[in-house]
Write an enzyme that holds these catalytic residues in place. Sequence first.
Site, short mmCIF file in Angstrom:
data_model
loop_
_atom_site.label_atom_id
_atom_site.label_comp_id
_atom_site.label_asym_id
_atom_site.label_seq_id
_atom_site.Cartn_x
_atom_site.Cartn_y
_atom_site.Cartn_z
CG HIS A 162 -0.28 0.11 2.53
ND1 HIS A 162 0.10 -0.99 3.28
CD2 HIS A 162 0.11 1.19 3.28
CE1 HIS A 162 0.66 -0.60 4.41
NE2 HIS A 162 0.69 0.73 4.44
CD GLU A 212 -6.07 1.46 8.60
OE1 GLU A 212 -6.28 1.49 7.37
OE2 GLU A 212 -5.98 0.40 9.24
CD GLN A 266 -2.48 2.42 5.89
OE1 GLN A 266 -1.32 2.77 5.72
NE2 GLN A 266 -2.83 1.52 6.78
CG HIS A 285 3.50 4.68 5.30
ND1 HIS A 285 2.50 5.27 6.03
CD2 HIS A 285 3.04 3.45 4.98
CE1 HIS A 285 1.49 4.42 6.16
NE2 HIS A 285 1.79 3.31 5.53
CD GLU A 292 3.12 -0.21 7.20
OE1 GLU A 292 2.79 0.88 6.69
OE2 GLU A 292 2.30 -1.00 7.70
#
Length: 143
Positions: free
Chosen positions: A7, A43, A59, A83, A133
């Site tokens: 994502h 989220e 996301q 991110h 991430e």
Amino acid sequence: MFLRIDHVGIACNDLEEKIAFYESTFGLTVVSREVNEEQGVREAMLHVADGDGGASYVQLLEPLHPDTAVGKFLARRGEGVHHIGYGVADVAKAMEEIAGQGVRLVDERPRHGSMGAAIAFLHPKDTGGVLTELVQAPRDNGH
Ligand code: MC0
């Protein structure tokens, strides 16, 4: 090491407003909504595509408070890409391999992420300014 882009996390001030934009403009569909107190976010995951390595999502992230990772990011930089999350088969193994190359881990152990994933962040100062991430989704187990 990476199976897919799991994502792209996008920081926003108003989650409902941004969901409406992504739905009406791009035709994306929300597949999950969560409040993650540990991460300080509300989220939503919107499905983008399916590939050989699994599905990918956008996301949308709204901070629960100003004094959170996303809250501080918004205050400093405004809305935008926060991110990138990469799918991995084994997050603990990926953390060990990456840390062994001198990249700082934000998390010393995997944490709870969206849709049941085990996640860990790498420090953006060691990854060219991009908060990165690692995402081990339940579907990745055994790959
Ligand atoms: C901060 N910095 C970033 C950044 N956030 N650089 C690129 N991308 C980001 N997203 C930079 C700042 O500009 C600053 O640079 C320096 O890092 C320190 O930032 P800070 O906010 O003053 O300091 P810290 O150390 O308190 O926080 C930075 C850190 C934090 C990356 C450690 O944001 C963090 O722990 N992030 C990981 C957790 C997270 O982001 N959770 C929310 C998503 P200068 O040059 O000014 O020093 S949770 C999520 O997404 C879950 C639900 C999921 O995917 O399932």
